[in-house]
Design a protein around this motif. Structure first.
Motif, PDB file in Angstrom:
ATOM      1  N   VAL A  54     -14.894 -37.259  31.894  1.00 22.65           N
ATOM      2  CA  VAL A  54     -14.166 -36.045  31.534  1.00 22.65           C
ATOM      3  C   VAL A  54     -15.137 -34.870  31.456  1.00 22.65           C
ATOM      4  O   VAL A  54     -16.114 -34.899  30.712  1.00 22.65           O
ATOM      5  CB  VAL A  54     -13.437 -36.216  30.189  1.00 22.65           C
ATOM      6  CG1 VAL A  54     -12.702 -34.931  29.810  1.00 22.65           C
ATOM      7  CG2 VAL A  54     -12.456 -37.388  30.258  1.00 22.65           C
ATOM      8  N   LEU A  55     -14.853 -33.833  32.259  1.00 21.42           N
ATOM      9  CA  LEU A  55     -15.625 -32.600  32.233  1.00 21.42           C
ATOM     10  C   LEU A  55     -14.904 -31.612  31.319  1.00 21.42           C
ATOM     11  O   LEU A  55     -13.687 -31.424  31.437  1.00 21.42           O
ATOM     12  CB  LEU A  55     -15.743 -31.999  33.637  1.00 21.42           C
ATOM     13  CG  LEU A  55     -16.757 -32.599  34.624  1.00 21.42           C
ATOM     14  CD1 LEU A  55     -16.466 -34.076  34.887  1.00 21.42           C
ATOM     15  CD2 LEU A  55     -16.752 -31.825  35.940  1.00 21.42           C
ATOM     16  N   GLY A  56     -15.648 -31.012  30.412  1.00 17.99           N
ATOM     17  CA  GLY A  56     -15.067 -30.069  29.467  1.00 17.99           C
ATOM     18  C   GLY A  56     -15.419 -28.633  29.804  1.00 17.99           C
ATOM     19  O   GLY A  56     -16.575 -28.320  30.107  1.00 17.99           O
ATOM     20  N   GLY A  57     -14.415 -27.756  29.760  1.00 19.77           N
ATOM     21  CA  GLY A  57     -14.618 -26.358  30.090  1.00 19.77           C
ATOM     22  C   GLY A  57     -14.848 -25.488  28.868  1.00 19.77           C
ATOM     23  O   GLY A  57     -14.681 -25.915  27.724  1.00 19.77           O
ATOM     24  N   SER A  58     -15.180 -24.244  29.111  1.00 20.57           N
ATOM     25  CA  SER A  58     -15.508 -23.311  28.030  1.00 20.57           C
ATOM     26  C   SER A  58     -14.280 -22.850  27.266  1.00 20.57           C
ATOM     27  O   SER A  58     -14.391 -22.311  26.172  1.00 20.57           O
ATOM     28  CB  SER A  58     -16.248 -22.100  28.601  1.00 20.57           C
ATOM     29  OG  SER A  58     -15.485 -21.484  29.623  1.00 20.57           O
ATOM     30  N   HIS A  59     -13.088 -23.049  27.844  1.00 21.87           N
ATOM     31  CA  HIS A  59     -11.850 -22.638  27.183  1.00 21.87           C
ATOM     32  C   HIS A  59     -11.077 -23.843  26.646  1.00 21.87           C
ATOM     33  O   HIS A  59      -9.854 -23.812  26.560  1.00 21.87           O
ATOM     34  CB  HIS A  59     -10.981 -21.835  28.151  1.00 21.87           C
ATOM     35  CG  HIS A  59     -11.650 -20.606  28.685  1.00 21.87           C
ATOM     36  ND1 HIS A  59     -11.909 -19.506  27.895  1.00 21.87           N
ATOM     37  CD2 HIS A  59     -12.138 -20.323  29.919  1.00 21.87           C
ATOM     38  CE1 HIS A  59     -12.523 -18.586  28.630  1.00 21.87           C
ATOM     39  NE2 HIS A  59     -12.677 -19.058  29.853  1.00 21.87           N
ATOM     40  N   HIS A  60     -11.816 -24.895  26.331  1.00 18.05           N
ATOM     41  CA  HIS A  60     -11.225 -26.103  25.762  1.00 18.05           C
ATOM     42  C   HIS A  60     -10.216 -26.738  26.721  1.00 18.05           C
ATOM     43  O   HIS A  60      -9.170 -27.226  26.326  1.00 18.05           O
ATOM     44  CB  HIS A  60     -10.562 -25.818  24.413  1.00 18.05           C
ATOM     45  CG  HIS A  60     -10.359 -27.047  23.573  1.00 18.05           C
ATOM     46  ND1 HIS A  60     -11.346 -27.966  23.361  1.00 18.05           N
ATOM     47  CD2 HIS A  60      -9.264 -27.502  22.904  1.00 18.05           C
ATOM     48  CE1 HIS A  60     -10.890 -28.942  22.589  1.00 18.05           C
ATOM     49  NE2 HIS A  60      -9.626 -28.684  22.307  1.00 18.05           N
ATOM     50  N   ASP A  61     -10.559 -26.694  28.023  1.00 20.06           N
ATOM     51  CA  ASP A  61      -9.758 -27.389  29.019  1.00 20.06           C
ATOM     52  C   ASP A  61     -10.598 -28.517  29.609  1.00 20.06           C
ATOM     53  O   ASP A  61     -11.820 -28.527  29.474  1.00 20.06           O
ATOM     54  CB  ASP A  61      -9.280 -26.424  30.109  1.00 20.06           C
ATOM     55  CG  ASP A  61     -10.410 -25.561  30.657  1.00 20.06           C
ATOM     56  OD1 ASP A  61     -11.499 -25.558  30.053  1.00 20.06           O
ATOM     57  OD2 ASP A  61     -10.205 -24.883  31.680  1.00 20.06           O
ATOM     58  N   ILE A  62      -9.957 -29.477  30.267  1.00 19.24           N
ATOM     59  CA  ILE A  62     -10.682 -30.636  30.780  1.00 19.24           C
ATOM     60  C   ILE A  62     -10.282 -30.946  32.217  1.00 19.24           C
ATOM     61  O   ILE A  62      -9.184 -30.617  32.668  1.00 19.24           O
ATOM     62  CB  ILE A  62     -10.433 -31.903  29.919  1.00 19.24           C
ATOM     63  CG1 ILE A  62      -8.957 -32.335  29.999  1.00 19.24           C
ATOM     64  CG2 ILE A  62     -10.898 -31.695  28.499  1.00 19.24           C
ATOM     65  CD1 ILE A  62      -8.718 -33.775  29.576  1.00 19.24           C
ATOM     66  N   LEU A  63     -11.202 -31.593  32.931  1.00 14.50           N
ATOM     67  CA  LEU A  63     -10.935 -32.228  34.209  1.00 14.50           C
ATOM     68  C   LEU A  63     -11.334 -33.686  34.057  1.00 14.50           C
ATOM     69  O   LEU A  63     -12.520 -33.988  33.873  1.00 14.50           O
ATOM     70  CB  LEU A  63     -11.741 -31.574  35.332  1.00 14.50           C
ATOM     71  CG  LEU A  63     -11.703 -32.307  36.681  1.00 14.50           C
ATOM     72  CD1 LEU A  63     -10.295 -32.291  37.277  1.00 14.50           C
ATOM     73  CD2 LEU A  63     -12.705 -31.688  37.666  1.00 14.50           C
ATOM     74  N   MET A  64     -10.348 -34.585  34.094  1.00 12.76           N
ATOM     75  CA  MET A  64     -10.618 -36.018  34.010  1.00 12.76           C
ATOM     76  C   MET A  64     -10.743 -36.563  35.429  1.00 12.76           C
ATOM     77  O   MET A  64      -9.839 -36.413  36.244  1.00 12.76           O
ATOM     78  CB  MET A  64      -9.494 -36.742  33.262  1.00 12.76           C
ATOM     79  CG  MET A  64      -9.754 -38.229  33.062  1.00 12.76           C
ATOM     80  SD  MET A  64      -8.421 -39.072  32.135  1.00 12.76           S
ATOM     81  CE  MET A  64      -8.593 -38.297  30.513  1.00 12.76           C
ATOM     82  N   VAL A  65     -11.876 -37.202  35.717  1.00 11.27           N
ATOM     83  CA  VAL A  65     -12.110 -37.785  37.031  1.00 11.27           C
ATOM     84  C   VAL A  65     -11.983 -39.295  36.901  1.00 11.27           C
ATOM     85  O   VAL A  65     -12.826 -39.954  36.292  1.00 11.27           O
ATOM     86  CB  VAL A  65     -13.502 -37.402  37.574  1.00 11.27           C
ATOM     87  CG1 VAL A  65     -13.707 -37.996  38.967  1.00 11.27           C
ATOM     88  CG2 VAL A  65     -13.667 -35.889  37.613  1.00 11.27           C
ATOM     89  N   ASP A  66     -10.877 -39.821  37.424  1.00  5.81           N
ATOM     90  CA  ASP A  66     -10.566 -41.249  37.399  1.00  5.81           C
ATOM     91  C   ASP A  66     -10.279 -41.744  35.986  1.00  5.81           C
ATOM     92  O   ASP A  66     -10.759 -41.184  34.996  1.00  5.81           O
ATOM     93  CB  ASP A  66     -11.684 -42.092  38.011  1.00  5.81           C
ATOM     94  CG  ASP A  66     -11.865 -41.853  39.504  1.00  5.81           C
ATOM     95  OD1 ASP A  66     -10.859 -41.528  40.158  1.00  5.81           O
ATOM     96  OD2 ASP A  66     -12.994 -41.993  40.007  1.00  5.81           O
ATOM     97  N   CYS A  67      -9.511 -42.783  35.898  1.00  5.83           N
ATOM     98  CA  CYS A  67      -9.279 -43.470  34.631  1.00  5.83           C
ATOM     99  C   CYS A  67      -8.689 -44.838  34.941  1.00  5.83           C
ATOM    100  O   CYS A  67      -7.537 -44.949  35.364  1.00  5.83           O
ATOM    101  CB  CYS A  67      -8.325 -42.693  33.728  1.00  5.83           C
ATOM    102  SG  CYS A  67      -8.096 -43.496  32.111  1.00  5.83           S
ATOM    103  N   SER A 109      -5.395 -34.276  23.582  1.00  4.95           N
ATOM    104  CA  SER A 109      -4.040 -33.730  23.467  1.00  4.95           C
ATOM    105  C   SER A 109      -4.042 -32.255  23.072  1.00  4.95           C
ATOM    106  O   SER A 109      -3.126 -31.509  23.416  1.00  4.95           O
ATOM    107  CB  SER A 109      -3.219 -34.538  22.450  1.00  4.95           C
ATOM    108  OG  SER A 109      -3.808 -34.452  21.156  1.00  4.95           O
ATOM    109  N   GLY A 110      -5.053 -31.796  22.347  1.00  4.84           N
ATOM    110  CA  GLY A 110      -5.104 -30.415  21.909  1.00  4.84           C
ATOM    111  C   GLY A 110      -5.762 -29.460  22.886  1.00  4.84           C
ATOM    112  O   GLY A 110      -5.912 -28.273  22.585  1.00  4.84           O
ATOM    113  N   CYS A 111      -6.152 -29.958  24.065  1.00  5.24           N
ATOM    114  CA  CYS A 111      -6.825 -29.101  25.039  1.00  5.24           C
ATOM    115  C   CYS A 111      -5.864 -28.066  25.610  1.00  5.24           C
ATOM    116  O   CYS A 111      -4.665 -28.311  25.750  1.00  5.24           O
ATOM    117  CB  CYS A 111      -7.410 -29.945  26.172  1.00  5.24           C
ATOM    118  SG  CYS A 111      -8.797 -30.978  25.663  1.00  5.24           S
ATOM    119  N   SER A 112      -6.400 -26.919  25.964  1.00  6.26           N
ATOM    120  CA  SER A 112      -5.572 -25.835  26.492  1.00  6.26           C
ATOM    121  C   SER A 112      -5.066 -26.122  27.892  1.00  6.26           C
ATOM    122  O   SER A 112      -4.049 -25.579  28.323  1.00  6.26           O
ATOM    123  CB  SER A 112      -6.375 -24.532  26.494  1.00  6.26           C
ATOM    124  OG  SER A 112      -7.540 -24.667  27.302  1.00  6.26           O
TER     125      SER A 112
END
Length: 433
Positions: free
Chosen positions: A16-29, A56-59
């Protein structure tokens, strides 16, 4: 990218890559086992609620799938079955076509779909490749599903990422796999066979063309997915007659031959999505190379498009020796991510990674020959350049030393009890520290 979390999902992958605005990019699971061995936790219980609640609380939440193996995919299905709208955008790989425009992976999958029992693990992998557009669209909506291949790009946290591999057209399938697909087609090509054989070949060809048309839209369009489903339904109607063909046993024999099954699995790995950030100036902490389960041949094909150095490189195929590429030793990296586990049928972590001058972040030390012989992490003698006081041994990292606070590198291995520092021989920290 501000931080990265590498989840311990046994012999599987979830980054999971986390962004500066509390957003995420999940790569595979996904996970190849039903249970995660550390604490013998059920994988579905880790996905829901543990993994889903964590973000769950990510923007904003996005997902990228590198290829259609369950150790990268099954967690996505579980999350969407619980909450179809969990991800705002889902990036799915396009099955590549050869120089003749033939989608050999889809061709093979359609043969398995038609001639092998649906409940077998082997068939389920193929069903993922054929049904995933429809399955994901029904859960999340077609307007959230984006096809990606070599040449595609996407934006996350203000950074543009480029898909380097696989090429959508002119893909170089191995001779072994291409020959197996050709043999399957020959089994049904005789004019003396009942008409149902020719009908199946025609539907298979139409499926490939419809697949091409469907993948031209980004995001996908519901009508394109519906056409693919309709063609599969027409193939379903042929199944009783197909199974009675005099050459049906020959088709089954080819499909179940160990050399063929291995070749198919290898092709899925080789066609894994490889992507990195697009540099706009000099090297930065945004420089990351994500590799899925890519094979050495994949790196050979894109070597001229790789940067000379990266901040983070993900080891392909769980860091196993079979997927080690000499290009990994020629690329300078500050940090290397390795997802491996106690299930080691795919192989232990390649010893070449230990020799690289980078900090390794591994989800499970059970697969590491270095740890087995030394009893400690190879990072204890590694130099980390992210320390507040400058370059020094990783054992001086405040996160490693005190197991609390934030890590200067922003990279965490997430166990079932919380976050861990980069030293694999440290005990897990408690949640919330």
């Amino acid at each position: 990218m501000q931080w990265l979390e590498l989840h311990n999902v046994e012999y599987g992958e979830c980054i999971v890559l986390g962004g500066s605005h509390h957003d995420i990019l999940m790569v595979d699971c996904g996970s190849i086992n039903q249970k995660i061995r550390e604490g013998d936790l059920d994988f579905s219980a880790y996905v829901d609620p543990t993994l889903m609640e964590r973000y769950s609380g990510c923007s904003g939440r996005e997902f990228l799938l590198t290829h259609y193996h369950r150790d990268h995919l099954c967690g996505l299905y579980q999350m969407l079955s619980k909450r179809g709208g969990y991800f705002d955008r889902i990036l799915l790989p396009v099955s590549p076509a050869d120089a003749r425009g033939q989608h050999l992976l889809l061709d093979f999958a359609l043969f398995v779909y038609a001639f092998l029992p649906r409940q077998s693990d082997y068939a389920q992998v193929n069903l993922s490749a054929l049904r995933i557009f429809s399955r994901i669209a029904k859960s999340a909506g077609a307007d959230r599903v984006y096809p990606i291949a070599g040449g595609s790009s996407f934006l996350f946290d203000g950074v543009t990422y480029e898909v380097l591999w696989p090429d959508r057209e002119g893909y170089p399938f191995s001779d072994l796999f291409a020959s197996a697909v050709e043999q399957l087609n020959v089994c049904l090509a005789s004019p003396f066979l009942p008409q149902v054989a020719q009908r199946f070949l025609e539907l298979k060809a139409r499926y490939g063309k419809a697949y091409d048309a469907c993948c031209q839209s980004s995001p996908l369009r519901a009508e394109g997915i519906a056409q693919l489903d309709a063609l599969l339904e027409q193939i379903d109607a042929l199944l009783p007659e197909l199974h009675l063909l005099p050459t049906a046993p020959d088709v089954v024999q080819i499909l179940t031959d160990p050399a063929t099954t291995t070749a198919y699995s290898d092709e899925l790995n080789t066609a894994s999505v490889i992507f990195h950030n697009r540099r706009t100036s000099e090297a930065s902490l945004d420089d990351i190379l994500m590799t899925g389960d890519a094979a050495p041949e994949s790196f050979d094909a894109i070597a001229d498009r790789l940067y000379h150095d990266y901040y983070i490189v993900k080891a392909p195929h769980h860091g196993t020796a079979s997927h080690w590429s000499h290009w990994l030793s020629e690329i300078a990296a500050s940090h290397i991510l390795i997802s491996n586990g106690e299930y080691q049928k795919g192989g232990k972590i390649a010893s070449e990674y230990v020799d690289l001058p980078a900090v390794k972040h591994c989800t499970n030390r059970a697969a590491c020959p270095w740890y087995a012989s030394s009893g400690c992490s190879c990072n204890r003698v590694a130099c980390c350049y992210d320390l507040p006081t400058g370059a020094g041994l990783t054992i001086k990292c405040p996160r490693c030393r005190d197991r609390k606070g934030t890590a200067p590198c922003g990279i965490y291995v997430v166990s079932h009890g919380g976050e861990r520092a980069c030293l694999c021989d440290d005990l897990p920290v408690q949640p919330g520290l």
